[in-house]
Design a protein around this motif. Sequence first.
Motif, mmCIF file in Angstrom:
data_model
loop_
_atom_site.group_PDB
_atom_site.id
_atom_site.type_symbol
_atom_site.label_atom_id
_atom_site.label_comp_id
_atom_site.label_asym_id
_atom_site.label_seq_id
_atom_site.Cartn_x
_atom_site.Cartn_y
_atom_site.Cartn_z
ATOM 1 N N UNK A 4 0.854 -1.182 0.000
ATOM 2 C CA UNK A 4 0.000 0.000 0.000
ATOM 3 C C UNK A 4 0.891 1.233 0.000
ATOM 4 N N UNK A 5 0.441 2.266 -0.693
ATOM 5 C CA UNK A 5 1.141 3.550 -0.699
ATOM 6 C C UNK A 5 0.298 4.556 0.078
ATOM 7 N N UNK A 6 0.934 5.257 0.998
ATOM 8 C CA UNK A 6 0.282 6.313 1.762
ATOM 9 C C UNK A 6 0.968 7.635 1.421
ATOM 10 N N UNK A 7 0.177 8.655 1.169
ATOM 11 C CA UNK A 7 0.747 9.971 0.868
ATOM 12 C C UNK A 7 0.270 10.978 1.900
ATOM 13 N N UNK A 34 5.587 -1.343 2.713
ATOM 14 C CA UNK A 34 4.709 -0.256 2.279
ATOM 15 C C UNK A 34 5.530 1.012 2.052
ATOM 16 N N UNK A 35 4.958 1.914 1.274
ATOM 17 C CA UNK A 35 5.645 3.161 0.943
ATOM 18 C C UNK A 35 4.840 4.355 1.437
ATOM 19 N N UNK A 36 5.545 5.344 1.963
ATOM 20 C CA UNK A 36 4.940 6.591 2.409
ATOM 21 C C UNK A 36 5.536 7.721 1.573
ATOM 22 N N UNK A 37 4.696 8.425 0.838
ATOM 23 C CA UNK A 37 5.141 9.553 0.010
ATOM 24 C C UNK A 37 4.802 10.840 0.749
ATOM 25 N N UNK A 38 5.761 11.761 0.809
ATOM 26 C CA UNK A 38 5.558 12.978 1.589
ATOM 27 C C UNK A 38 5.761 14.229 0.749
ATOM 28 N N UNK A 170 12.561 -5.200 3.942
ATOM 29 C CA UNK A 170 11.455 -5.235 4.915
ATOM 30 C C UNK A 170 11.490 -3.985 5.779
ATOM 31 N N UNK A 171 11.264 -2.856 5.142
ATOM 32 C CA UNK A 171 11.224 -1.570 5.839
ATOM 33 C C UNK A 171 10.045 -0.775 5.309
ATOM 34 N N UNK A 172 9.707 0.292 6.024
ATOM 35 C CA UNK A 172 8.756 1.270 5.503
ATOM 36 C C UNK A 172 9.560 2.321 4.753
ATOM 37 N N UNK A 173 9.282 2.467 3.470
ATOM 38 C CA UNK A 173 10.015 3.428 2.649
ATOM 39 C C UNK A 173 9.320 4.784 2.710
ATOM 40 N N UNK A 174 10.069 5.827 3.044
ATOM 41 C CA UNK A 174 9.537 7.185 3.056
ATOM 42 C C UNK A 174 10.116 7.894 1.837
ATOM 43 N N UNK A 175 9.260 8.129 0.855
ATOM 44 C CA UNK A 175 9.695 8.566 -0.472
ATOM 45 C C UNK A 175 9.316 10.022 -0.686
ATOM 46 N N UNK A 176 10.223 10.788 -1.274
ATOM 47 C CA UNK A 176 9.934 12.188 -1.577
ATOM 48 C C UNK A 176 8.907 12.286 -2.704
#
Length: 782
Positions: A4-7, A34-38, A170-176
């Motif tokens: 899942x991607x969360x922004x 999962x990926x977190x876009x900020x 196996x990490x949560x990626x925080x993506x620009x």
Amino acid sequence: MTRVVHKFGGSSLSSASRYQAVAQIILGHCKSGDCVVVSAAGKTTNTLVKLWQSYQQQDQQAFSDVLIQLEKHQSELVDELFSGDVHRALKAQLDAELVAITQLAQQSELQESPLLAHGELWSARLLAHYLNELKVAARSIDARQLFTLHDAQLLHQQNKATCYAQLQDAVVYVVTGFIAQDCDKNTVTLGRNGSDYSATLLASYIDASAVSIWTDTQGVYSTDPRKVSNALKYPKVCRAQANLLARLGNPVLHAKTLSPLKGSNIKLQVRSSYEPEASPTEIVKEGYSKAKRFITTFENLDLVRVENLAKGEVRTLSQLIQHSIHHFIVNGEAYLLLPATFTHIVAQQLAGRINIVESNLQGCALVASSSELSGLKQQAEQLFHDREVVVRFAHQDSDYALFLTDQALDSDLLAVLHDKLINKGREIAVIIAGIGNVGDVFLQQCEQQITRLQSQFDLKVVGLLRSKEMVFSPSGIELSAWQTQWKNEAQSYNSKSLVEHISELDYEHKVVIDITASEAFSLLYPDFVASDCHLISANKYAGTADRGWYQSLREQQRERNLHWRYNTSVGAGLPINFALADLQNSGDVITSIEGVFSGTLSWLCSSFTADQKFSDLVLAAQEMGYTEPDPREDLSGRDMQRKLLILARDLGLELDVDDIALEPLMPVHLAEGSWDDFLAKRDELDTFYAVKYQQADDEGKSLRYTGQLIISDSGTVTAKVGIAFAEAGSAIANLTPGDNIFVIKSVWYEQNPLVIQGPGAGKEVTAAGIHSDLYWLTQQLK
């Protein structure tokens, strides 16, 4: 693996406390991979744009002042979120980057896109480090390592392979968000508020199952909820309308966001980072949601006409000013709607091909389905005229209308527009189960009732059910020809498919009207409630079900703020439930209810005379359709017993059906065997009734079959249904055959009881009672 991607947008990361709140959301909603876009925190991008403008204008003092502002905000975030070695390392890294920006400016080598990228880089770095502080394995990723463009076109296949290769741990990626690179490693921005686009791009590249856009509102509303308190939050909005709203400048979703999801099954939701448990708005594919109505407002715009506008030129201009631009064609000429602050930049870029048509415009856009847009546009024009609002430019397309005005639309005017154009269109989907005798009459009455309610709600009958067949049409069934539609379209269904159909209905409100006498259908009520349906019941089974089941259903309804009306389950069209509720709500205390709650037993007892056989009267009632197919069901008293239980529960009493004593209106053993067995012993019924009748007559009273509920001062409850001898001259003794009667005593009505009397059966009165419940429901929803 399923990912899942969360922004999270800038408002969600505007302060240290917001970073902490976002981290808690990630803890609750994310898993490894999962990926977190900020986005950039708060107004950081705006500040970076000011820094760039100061640099271009060679205003060194302004440049220095803005840089200090940037440093102050970022330092405050670091100071409040971190301590120790992590704090020192992050502060040193920030200081080094600010020094580098200053040096590049002094050397006249500062570039816009790399400068603007700092906002997202800072957000990703801080959030990843803060998650690590919470013992969450997280890593910040510069999206320039993932997204590459060539000649302004994304290299999708290459980017997909890169994302799969680099996002495997196996990490949560925080993506620009917002940034990418070209083939020469130069920074490229994806447009102002491009982080939404980054999120859906990333989701498409990693084959995510869903994207959640976390923002400062709970979802997509009919208009700005900060300006109009009764703005509607839509549970579903189709992608086409969401895309149109983005082009028109609605801040919830932004231009290009939806394009990466085209042709995919990736689920897109808009959610609130401030109220994470609130239900989201789902952005769905075409055909999965009907068109909604919206009003989106404008401020400080210029309308310009452009000669020879080339394909792709609007996208280039949007990239230039870092803002979405709405454009449209009128009589072959191209128009752009621009933020007034950027008009001079666009004019320079278009070099003499631009003409300003109107400047410093305010106003709004009305978005609706093509079938209703013209009528709504006329109403809006009349409202503007009535309130002396000058419309300087208007334009209607297939699915929206523009109104550009001299003055901004204040909250009062916007609320009026919303009430007249949007709330008026609030929709209620109606599913009617049971289209036999009462249901048929109810449908005949429906057209007139819907017309009455039309000024407040757009009410559509979307489902008709009979036994195991149904007609289901989410866009509405034409009531004047429902029999024909039934003949041509009725299909079999089961409970699972019915619940699925109802759960997929895309309406602000849904109501299931149960006119069946089916216990099995009543057992589906919890499923209907779970699908956010209100209930209207003529069916008595749910109201008299096991107390635990009943109380669980009631709790579900309270949690979801759903209504259940069932006035016709007792007394047909008589307002007994309304009366009891009104007395209690006004502070009165009910002490007893006594009466005849069966039209069948009322007719039998009131019509009987000593010169006839009671069984003959029962057979006559059966022939006229007054009884159940097997009249022993009426004579058993169980129907009256269930009705008394419903009334008891209306008073807040925790009773089950077995708590009500029951005496049948026939010898008990006659309930055994077949109907033919009963007919063979009908003389036993005659003898039984004649004896009871004579006993009553000897006492100067009338034989009646009644229900009685008594609540003592100490709270003791006595409830029974059975044969009673009514005092001569009393309301119950003088009951008109077929009528129901309710004699209510309370603190206020102790000496002179409140009496409600009238027809206790009949297709017309029962159908009318159901319509009364439907009207009451709409008033509550209004």
